[in-house]
Design an enzyme around this catalytic site. Sequence first.
Site, PDB file in Angstrom:
ATOM      1  CG  ASP A   1      -2.054   0.977   1.152  1.00 12.54           C
ATOM      2  OD1 ASP A   1      -2.340   1.462   0.034  1.00 12.54           O
ATOM      3  OD2 ASP A   1      -2.646   1.282   2.191  1.00 12.54           O
TER       4      ASP A   1
ATOM      5  CG  ASN B   1      -3.454 -13.057  -6.537  1.00 12.86           C
ATOM      6  OD1 ASN B   1      -4.470 -13.422  -5.941  1.00 12.86           O
ATOM      7  ND2 ASN B   1      -3.477 -12.525  -7.749  1.00 12.86           N
TER       8      ASN B   1
ATOM      9  CE  LYS C   1       1.281 -14.998  -8.396  1.00 11.42           C
ATOM     10  NZ  LYS C   1       0.593 -16.183  -8.936  1.00 11.42           N
TER      11      LYS C   1
ATOM     12  NE  ARG D   1     -12.343  12.928  -8.467  1.00 13.06           N
ATOM     13  CZ  ARG D   1     -12.747  12.374  -7.322  1.00 13.06           C
ATOM     14  NH1 ARG D   1     -11.901  12.231  -6.319  1.00 13.06           N
ATOM     15  NH2 ARG D   1     -13.989  11.953  -7.176  1.00 13.06           N
ATOM     16  CE  LYS D   2     -12.403   5.511 -12.702  1.00 14.27           C
ATOM     17  NZ  LYS D   2     -13.520   4.648 -13.147  1.00 14.27           N
TER      18      LYS D   2
END
Length: 240
Positions: free
Chosen positions: A161, A183, A185, A206-207
């Site tokens: 993050d 994921n 792994k 804005r994404k």
Amino acid sequence: MLRSCTAGLRSLWALRGRREGAARLSADLQPARRLFSTEKAVHKDWALPNPSWSKDLKLLFDQFMKKCEDGSWERLPSCKHTCTYKSEDFKTYFLDPQLVEGEGLSQAQLFTRGFEDGLGFEYVIFNNNDEKRTVCLFQGGPYLQGIPGFLHGGAIATMIDVAFGSCAAISGGAVMTANLNINFKRPVPLCSVLVIHSQLDKLEGRKLFVSCNVRSVDEKTLYSEATGLFIKLDPKKSST
Ligand SMILES: CCCCCCCCCC(=O)SCCNC(=O)CCNC(=O)[C@H](O)C(C)(C)COP(=O)(O)OP(=O)(O)OC[C@H]1O[C@@H](n2cnc3c(N)ncnc32)[C@H](O)[C@@H]1OP(=O)(O)O
């Protein structure tokens, strides 16, 4: 690996003991000197090598510092009490000004920098602004254990993050995480060094769509892959 981690822990505790001794010795510091050292601590840059960093982490750090010399990469400084985002960026977003400048935040510190050297998150992030990607070098300490001997998935998610946040901020400025997909792994041995390569895949209004892979130092082991959606904050909107 566990043996080297135990050895690492032993040297950490030794370091800690020395520090505690030093702290006891300086207990009679004059208030003015104490204020000065507090100010120094507040502005300390934590994204620099310290004695808990393994040889691998230091080696990678040096390699990336070399890449910074021509200006294509930059090392992001990291403070405990202030953030790379300027708090002004968030002032319009949060209705309650106390949230950004009130007394209530005097004890606040960046979650990932709240551990003593070597015990939690040791990391440094390098940005390549032109290529819109970042590399995060991360050594997860013994306080981040999940199942015995391995890093907690939440600690890996946190680091992803943070790495994503830095990557998205290159194009988005003040952004927040809207979605994270990971994921896992392979389990990550405690105290090992990870390299998190993040990139901006798409910018849509804005994404900001980002993705990353988390690998061992020799790149041979793929530990995790993740995608994320970050939203550039709209100054006309508030969070409440
Ligand atoms: C030192 C520096 C390092 C610091 C660490 C950095 C990393 C740490 C970052 C975080 O941990 S942030 C904390 C965790 N995240 C949050 O608390 C965010 C909570 N959510 C919100 O506050 C809002 O939902 C958010 C700001 C993300 C978006 O609200 P907005 O009102 O600004 O946007 P809006 O809802 O209008 O959505 C804008 C677009 O994004 C889309 N969208 C929003 N959330 C989405 C979602 N979850 N999934 C898919 N799409 C989403 C939405 O559909 C829309 O698409 P369109 O423009 O195409 O219509």
